[in-house]
Design a protein around this motif. Structure first.
Motif, PDB file in Angstrom:
ATOM      1  N   GLY A 157      67.095  46.849  10.633  1.00 10.31           N
ATOM      2  CA  GLY A 157      65.856  46.075   9.852  1.00 10.31           C
ATOM      3  C   GLY A 157      65.176  45.090  10.510  1.00 10.31           C
ATOM      4  N   VAL A 158      65.820  44.122  11.091  1.00 10.45           N
ATOM      5  CA  VAL A 158      65.301  42.854  11.756  1.00 10.45           C
ATOM      6  C   VAL A 158      64.258  43.482  12.628  1.00 10.45           C
ATOM      7  CG1 VAL A 158      65.436  41.244  13.400  1.00 10.45           C
ATOM      8  CG2 VAL A 158      67.091  41.401  11.647  1.00 10.45           C
ATOM      9  N   GLN A 159      64.315  44.622  13.360  1.00 13.24           N
ATOM     10  CA  GLN A 159      63.397  45.274  14.403  1.00 13.24           C
ATOM     11  C   GLN A 159      62.129  45.515  13.363  1.00 13.24           C
ATOM     12  OE1 GLN A 159      65.044  47.436  17.885  1.00 13.24           O
ATOM     13  NE2 GLN A 159      66.957  46.774  16.995  1.00 13.24           N
ATOM     14  N   ILE A 160      62.490  46.256  12.449  1.00 11.68           N
ATOM     15  CA  ILE A 160      61.454  46.822  11.520  1.00 11.68           C
ATOM     16  C   ILE A 160      60.585  45.831  11.028  1.00 11.68           C
ATOM     17  CG2 ILE A 160      60.801  48.130   9.622  1.00 11.68           C
ATOM     18  CD1 ILE A 160      63.223  50.011  10.496  1.00 11.68           C
ATOM     19  N   PHE A 161      61.154  45.005  10.632  1.00  8.68           N
ATOM     20  CA  PHE A 161      60.220  43.665  10.268  1.00  8.68           C
ATOM     21  C   PHE A 161      59.690  42.801  11.332  1.00  8.68           C
ATOM     22  CE2 PHE A 161      64.334  43.165   7.206  1.00  8.68           C
ATOM     23  CZ  PHE A 161      63.764  44.123   6.239  1.00  8.68           C
ATOM     24  N   CYS A 162      60.142  42.868  12.421  1.00  9.56           N
ATOM     25  CA  CYS A 162      59.125  42.298  13.440  1.00  9.56           C
ATOM     26  C   CYS A 162      58.116  43.063  13.682  1.00  9.56           C
ATOM     27  CB  CYS A 162      60.050  42.203  14.724  1.00  9.56           C
ATOM     28  SG  CYS A 162      61.499  40.737  14.445  1.00  9.56           S
ATOM     29  N   TRP A 163      58.211  44.448  13.796  1.00 12.19           N
ATOM     30  CA  TRP A 163      57.319  45.433  14.157  1.00 12.19           C
ATOM     31  C   TRP A 163      56.029  45.119  13.184  1.00 12.19           C
ATOM     32  CZ3 TRP A 163      61.073  49.618  15.223  1.00 12.19           C
ATOM     33  CH2 TRP A 163      61.553  49.593  16.611  1.00 12.19           C
ATOM     34  N   LEU A 164      56.428  45.124  11.657  1.00 15.88           N
ATOM     35  CA  LEU A 164      55.706  45.221  10.737  1.00 15.88           C
ATOM     36  C   LEU A 164      55.012  43.925  10.937  1.00 15.88           C
ATOM     37  CD1 LEU A 164      57.472  46.299   7.636  1.00 15.88           C
ATOM     38  CD2 LEU A 164      55.855  47.658   8.842  1.00 15.88           C
TER      39      LEU A 164
END
Lengths: 631, 204, 353
Positions: A340-347
């Motif tokens: 999730g953290v990675q996805i938030f960073c990408w978003l």
């Protein structure tokens, strides 16, 4: 001064380097290659051929399941095909293609000329090829394995799987495992010791971080599958040990524990490099540094650790003690935090960037859509009650294809569209690329979304047919149609690659205006990578114009010399002369493979492998002139 | 546009015979791979222990502790040989390398001979039962690694004795010792599990 | 038999199952509506639960579905919105800070949500695996075989042990403990309408509780790949009121029905004089094979070949004549029969109520 200008400005150096890095001519030269770009591309192309084979197998299965009580494939053939499909995709496509991308890109991204152990790299490729040939030689001589890609004992044991299929399967794993371990070792050493001066670990590109984490995971996970497949299963079958055969006092759950101790990290081994690719592509096409670099790196590393703590969630249905269950549920959900953290960073990066609507970025959006959904069904499966219903059904089939195709294949296709100019020197057709994307995206969801529903409505996986009154027909038909749309996407991609390779517009060194080092050299990159190794002072040297022009001098150009730097701070430590072309990795791999092939039939094959391998390695390391390395 | 700054590395050594060489790190990683393999086999040993009532199974003679314990002496001593060889390699002392490697080879050979004697005393094989399978597998793998490493040491002895060697071979001598240290080190827990385990774990 | 009309003679592959009708009300929540792509789903569906445990699991699943579904939509909405966010300054410090705060906030929220999900999930997990016995439980032993189910009702009184195959009758309102065993490879006992699955592992005993308050029929199927005919290894679970269940037990305890006419008499002779007896037993006759399913009350069963075909004379004729055609690889042998022997044999077997 761009790299091209640099090339023109110093023709003599370029010529000298080209001579030192040239491959020998002829077929003998072809098998003596030890340069990372050539070997990386061989990995990628070979893996793609296996992807095609695995895809054809998938289509055959989808045709069989398109309607109830279909007779396109008989049960024996169907069981063989799903076994070979899974094995091909996991061991012969997904892991090797990621390794190929790593082998190709990592040295260019960290600013060096080759991997740290070029001959080991060549050996790894030949062993991988030998393993793939073993499986498909068996397939075409009708000795395909048919016990599923995880070959649970006792079904895979001597009593219930006579014939050589399972032995071939077990030993094929050894080949791909050795290959993966070779690449893991050389990539770790390359990333830790051969980075350009100034590229501290804190400035390492995300894709290299991903490869570093993946390589460490391979080192700890792959020995487990060797124990499960070779030591337990194959020895039980060939020399009569009693590890996992319950008829002889063995324990079938022991096999499952050890297999999944490998098998779960295996999934992360496959998709962690893809996460790194996603980061690289997002940065380039958002025209900005990724937001939360430390968070992304920590998440990758945490992913790597947590992946080893949740193998038991593949075994919930075997009935485990309560305490263990709670722990493994929590651990399995932990993975959702780091992902999730990675996805938030990408978003956040996409949100604040200036997006370039390239084909590559299309694949990243497709990846986000599919991977997030696969991740969320993964959260469902981490819950034991839900898993007890969904386990071993088409819901799980849907879930892991969402994770593996969405999490791996979409970023990988994005990566091909993104790095294509660096691979070939030409631009890839963006329009065809976008058509490929839409075909794959629509086809994928059409194929796999209905499988969630089928699973919840009771359709187990690995059934060669189903009775008509179950009502599973329409959803299955839809899935089959989707599979053909995916196939159309695949054809579109191949057509695009063939067309763009020949007729695409010539690419500049940095056509996307990206920030990492591989774009500072010519497209396609020369065998020696860089005329002058770069000196780095930021995470995105090419975006930081002032600092991008510093270079290393003083390396000799008339031999394959690279610079070794320190692990953390990348300060120059010493120079290293890498070995040149060598036929020994090939010979060693051939000798070793002959022995391992024979070990499918008799244990004495290991002695042959040892003897021939030993001869090969002695030849490999035998002193050559000049004995003394002069400064 | 300012002139690019230049980092001149021509003064750096073109090789290094020490732990700073990439090859040393590569060898270390190979040891980690072998180590995870053997650690998983230790885990398997304990898992298997839990799945049966009597350990070792009825009819299996308890392994003697005496001989394996005595064998630890040449084994640990062989590391001194390794150490001498690697130090000699760093300063290009041919005699030192030969003395170190040959003593390593001889002491390692004595250890393996003692293991062979002890192994012949086992009254079960890999196909007797699951206990036999795991004990034989651990012994076999470790022995296999040791023999392979000693063979490479032998090859290095021949190369060094012939005088036909350079920095790369000296680095080979140095890195070879990493593998030997590892094999000696990993044997200590294996020794504990295989010989003291059946005594400590006898009662469930 | 109270749960439905018994089949009469029908052509081969008559696929209508006896008593097939929607006896159980479907819980038409929005989630299931969304999932109900085809109306025919239901007999083997985890979304149409009849069992206590399966209902709990389904409620948990619906909760997960909505929560995670909303999260999914939010994530995708943000991703799509980012496409239209053009030209924001990358150097704007304040914007950067806001984004980083958002990332941190979302991460903390993720942790909290997942923590909640773990708690809820472990709670439900405890409930569905808790021993359901209140002193009145029924203990049934289910043994997996390639590719059929051997079912044995345990009882302290050895004369009251009931043996059957590919069919499980359970009383409504009483907890049932399934003791899972396997004779060959790993199978998995799974009746989605009642409970999650549990593997049947050779050399081990696994246990599972099922219980239902709704009479009805629930189909189950082997869920762990077990070889060639994994696809055709199903079983029917029949939940019926206690009195009917006791009646069924009573019937099952009796030896096989004696032939009541000449045709059936002839059929019994055919059965006993052919290879059938090597594998099958019929209590009350000399047939005592232990390899295949016990046929003492074959006529009362719902299906042939472990849920492959509905049990009627037409299908049975096809099955006996050429089992390999209907279930390729099955251990059931093709027994050469004189054509005139078939009809009596069918009559006899179907009379074994």
């Amino acid at each position: 001064m761009t790299a091209l200008e640099e090339l023109r400005a110093e023709p003599q150096q370029a010529e000298e380097l080209a001579r030192a890095w040239k491959n020998r001519p002829g077929p003998l030269g072809w098998i003596s290659v030890t340069t990372h770009q050539e070997l990386g591309m061989r990995y990628i192309v070979t893996a793609f051929i296996f992807l095609l084979l695995g895809g054809i197998e998938a289509l055959m299965m989808r045709i069989q399941l398109a309607s109830a009580e279909n007779t396109f494939l008989n049960p024996a053939r169907y069981n063989q095909i799903f076994t070979v499909h899974g094995t091909t995709m996991m061991f012969l496509f997904a892991v090797p293609v990621m390794e190929g991308m790593g082998v190709y890109l990592v040295p260019l991204m960290i600013g060096t000329r080759n991997v740290a152990f070029p001959r080991l790299n060549a050996f790894g490729y030949w062993i991988y090829l030998a393993g793939g040939l073993l499986l498909y030689a068996a397939a075409f001589t009708n000795t395909m394995p048919d016990a599923g890609w995880f070959a649970y004992s006792p079904l895979s044991g001597p009593q219930f799987s006579p014939g050589k299929g399972v032995d071939v399967w077990a030993q094929m794993i050894t080949f791909t495992e050795i290959s993966a371990l070779c690449v893991a070792v050389e990539l770790i050493v390359t990333i830790l010791r051969l980075r350009a001066p100034g590229m501290t670990l804190n400035r390492l590109p995300m894709f290299c971080w991903a490869m570093l984490v993946q390589s460490f995971m391979i080192i700890f996970a792959m020995p487990a599958v060797m124990i499960a497949s070779t030591i337990f299963l194959l020895n039980d079958r060939t020399i009569g040990t009693h590890f996992v055969n319950p008829a002889e006092g063995g324990d079938p759950l022991l096999y499952q524990h050890v297999f999944w101790f490998f098998g779960h990290p295996e999934v992360y081994i496959i998709f962690i490099p893809a996460l790194g690719m996603a980061s690289s592509i997002i940065e380039a096409f958002s025209r900005r540094p990724v937001i939360g670099y430390p968070a992304l790196v920590l998440s990758l590393v945490a992913n790597g650790f947590i992946a080893f703590g949740l193998w038991v969630h593949h075994m919930f249905a075997t009935g485990l003690p309560q305490i263990g269950e709670a722990y493994f549920t929590a651990a399995s959900m932990m993975i959702a935090v780091t992902s999730g953290v990675q996805i938030f960073c990408w978003l956040a990066t996409l949100w604040s960037g200036r997006l370039q609507p390239t084909a590559g970025l299309h694949f990243i959006f497709g990846f986000l859509f599919i991977f997030v959904m696969g991740g969320l069904t993964g959260v469902m499966l981490a819950s034991i009650p839900l898993d007890l219903q969904a386990h071993d059904t088409f819901f799980v089939v849907a879930h892991f294809h969402y994770v593996l195709i969405g999490g791996t294949l979409f970023p990988l296709f994005g990566a091909f569209h993104y790095w294509f100019p660096k691979f070939t020197g030409r631009m890839i057709d963006q329009k065809l690329g976008k058509i490929t994307f839409w075909l794959l995206f629509i086809g994928f969801n059409c194929t796999f979304f209905p499988m969630h529903i089928l699973g919840l409505h009771g359709m187990p996986r690995r059934v060669y047919t189903y009775v008509p009154e179950m009502g599973w027909g329409p959803a299955n038909l839809l899935a089959t149609i989707g599979a053909f749309i995916i196939a159309a996407g695949g054809i579109c991609f191949i057509a695009n690659v063939l067309k763009s390779r020949r007729f695409g517009t010539k690419a500049d060194p940095n056509p996307w205006d990206a920030g990492t080092l591989e774009w500072s050299t010519s497209s396609p990159a020369q065998a020696y990578g860089f005329i002058h190794l770069p000196v780095v002072a930021s995470r995105y040297p090419l975006w930081d114009q002032e600092k991008s022009k510093d270079i290393v001098t003083g390396l000799r150009n008339d031999r394959r010399e690279v610079l070794v730097t320190t692990v953390l701070d990348a300060e120059p430590d010493h120079r290293l002369v890498l070995p040149g072309n060598s036929i020994w990795p090939f010979l060693t791999a051939v000798g070793f493979s002959i022995g391992l092939y024979y070990s499918v039939f008799a244990f004495s094959g290991y002695w042959i492998a040892t003897a021939l391998g030993m001869i090969g390695i002695i030849g490999w390391f035998w002193p050559r002139q000049p004995l003394d390395i002069r400064p | 546009m300012s002139e690019p700054r230049v980092l001149d590395v021509s003064g750096l050594l073109p090789y290094r015979i020490s732990n700073k060489s990439p090859l040393w790190l590569g060898q270390l990683l190979m040891c980690v791979i072998e180590g995870s393999l053997l650690c998983l086999l230790i885990a398997t040993y304990f898992y298997v222990r839990l799945s049966v009532d009597v350990w070792p199974p009825p009819g299996v003679r308890l392994p003697s502790v005496m001989l394996p314990t005595v064998a630890l002496i040449p084994l640990l001593a062989s590391c001194i040989g390794s150490y001498l060889a690697s130090e000699a390699a760093k300063r290009d002392d041919r005699r030192g390398m030969l003395v170190g490697m040959i003593s390593n080879l001889v002491l390692g050979g004595i250890f393996l001979a003692l293991r062979g004697i002890e192994w012949r005393g086992l009254n079960f094989t890999w196909s007797s039962d699951i206990h036999g399978s795991i004990v034989w597998t651990i012994l076999f793998l470790h022995t296999y690694d040791m023999v392979a490493d000693l063979l490479f040491t032998l090859v290095l002895i021949i190369i060094v004795a012939s005088g036909h060697y350079g920095q790369k071979q000296r680095l080979g001598v140095h890195v070879d010792t990493v593998a030997w240290y590892f094999l000696v080190l990993i044997w200590l827990p294996l020794y504990g599990v295989l010989y003291w385990g059946p005594r400590a774990l006898g009662a469930k | 038999m109270t749960w439905g009309r018994m089949p009469s003679c029908a052509p081969v592959a008559n696929r209508r199952w006896p008593g097939e009708s929607g006896t159980r009300p479907k819980l038409a929540t929005c989630a299931t509506m969304l999932f109900s792509l085809a109306s025919a789903f239901g007999q083997q569906s985890s979304l149409a639960p009849g069992g206590t445990h399966a209902s709990q699991i389904k409620s948990l699943g619906v909760f997960f579905f909505w929560l995670l579904g909303i999260i999914f939509l939010i994530v995708i909405a943000i991703a799509v919105a980012s496409i239209f966010q053009r030209g924001q300054s990358t150097q704007d410090e304040a914007a950067q800070r806001r984004l980083k705060t958002a990332i941190a906030g979302a991460s903390v929220l993720t942790i909290l949500i997942l923590f909640g999900l773990v708690v809820v999930s472990v709670g439900v997990g405890k409930e569905i695996s808790a021993p359901g016995g209140r002193g009145n439980e029924l203990v049934v032993e289910v043994t997996g075989n390639q590719w059929w189910w051997f079912v044995r009702y345990l009882n302290d009184d050895p004369t009251r042990i009931v043996v059957t195959a590919n069919e499980l009758h359970i009383p409504v309102g009483r907890p049932v403990l399934i003791r899972g065993l396997s004779n060959d490879v790993i199978h998995s006992f799974w009746v989605p309408g009642l409970q999650g699955k549990r593997d049947l592992i050779p050399s081990r005993v696994t246990t599972q509780w099922i219980e239902t308050n709704e009479p009805g029929r629930y189909r189950g199927q082997c869920a762990e790949f077990c070889g060639l005919q994994h696809a055709h290894m199903a079983l029917w679970t029949v939940a019926e009121p206690e009195s009917q269940f006791q009646q069924w037990i009573g019937t099952q305890l009796r030896p096989g029905a004696a032939p009541s006419d000449d045709l059936q008499q002839r059929g019994q002779e055919v059965f006993l004089s052919h290879a059938c007896v090597l594998c099958h037993s019929i209590q009350g006759t000399t047939a005592n094979g232990q390899v295949g399913p016990d046929l003492t009350h074959f006529g009362s069963r719902l299906s042939i070949a472990a849920g492959t075909l509905p049990n009627n004379k037409g299908n049975l004729a096809g099955w006996i004549a050429d089992p390999q055609n209907i279930k390729p690889g099955t251990r059931m042998a093709t027994v050469p029969l004189d054509p005139t022997d078939m009809q009596p044999l069918l009559e006899y077997l179907e009379s074994l109520q």
